[in-house]
Enzyme design. Sequence first.
Site, PDB file in Angstrom:
ATOM      1  N   GLY A  75     -11.182  21.218 -21.311  1.00 23.37           N
ATOM      2  CA  GLY A  75     -12.637  21.209 -21.287  1.00 23.37           C
ATOM      3  C   GLY A  75     -13.220  21.654 -19.959  1.00 23.37           C
ATOM      4  O   GLY A  75     -14.269  21.186 -19.553  1.00 23.37           O
ATOM      5  N   GLN A  76     -12.534  22.521 -19.264  1.00 24.23           N
ATOM      6  CA  GLN A  76     -13.000  22.911 -17.930  1.00 24.23           C
ATOM      7  C   GLN A  76     -13.052  24.421 -17.777  1.00 24.23           C
ATOM      8  O   GLN A  76     -12.749  24.945 -16.718  1.00 24.23           O
ATOM      9  CB  GLN A  76     -12.063  22.371 -16.862  1.00 24.23           C
ATOM     10  CG  GLN A  76     -11.954  20.882 -16.807  1.00 24.23           C
ATOM     11  CD  GLN A  76     -11.322  20.436 -15.489  1.00 24.23           C
ATOM     12  OE1 GLN A  76     -11.834  20.714 -14.412  1.00 24.23           O
ATOM     13  NE2 GLN A  76     -10.198  19.761 -15.572  1.00 24.23           N
TER      14      GLN A  76
END
Length: 187
Positions: A75-76
């Site tokens: 999620g980055q």
Amino acid sequence: MGEAQKGLLSVIEKLKGSTEQEVRIVLLGLDNAGKTTLLKSLASEDVNTITPTQGFNIKSVASHGMKLNVWDIGGQRKIRPFWKKYLENTDLLIYVIDSADKKRFEETGLELSELIDEENLKGVPVLIFANKQDLATASPASEIAEGLNLHTYRDREWQIQACSAMSGEGVQDGMNWICNNIVNRKK
Ligand code: G3D
Ligand code: MG
């Protein structure tokens, strides 16, 4: 704490005899996989937390000619470009998976396959810890290996090791593999 705590340091001690170069390791995995717990059993030294850029916390241990960097992945997407610097000249990748978190197997598999494709990690040996084996709901390492298609990795050494970072079980076996592999690579 017992032998596992000294694991990585004793590996590095052995390596010092065979190389003067710094050994660079990155320890990655989704949040909650068990990286911090594992790190505590690998390194008895104090761990410094550095924040090179907003939203990107990296833990770093440097001792005995070893540099170990740890951060959470997943999620980055936006901050991925900042990783590059920390993936440079990596000798070994340790990837940690929560073997009991089936809901996230797909996500962790995708992250791993993207990492494997990183330019800076080309050909770098990878040790996968199938962690949390002490939990009754944990999938066996062999099943996880299949799900991750590890058998298709032909450009590097890899190993999957069942372990419990909490109890220390299996951690030393992983350390032994690291030792053999880094030694072989640096020779
Ligand atoms: P991370 O650094 O990858 O985000 P942590 O993961 O090391 O912080 O661990 C996340 C949670 O999983 C912690 O629980 C930790 O105690 C637990 N954990 C780590 N390794 C094991 C293991 O081998 N077995 C079991 N049963 N649990 C483990 P909390 O409750 O503190 O969030
Ligand atoms: Mg952590």
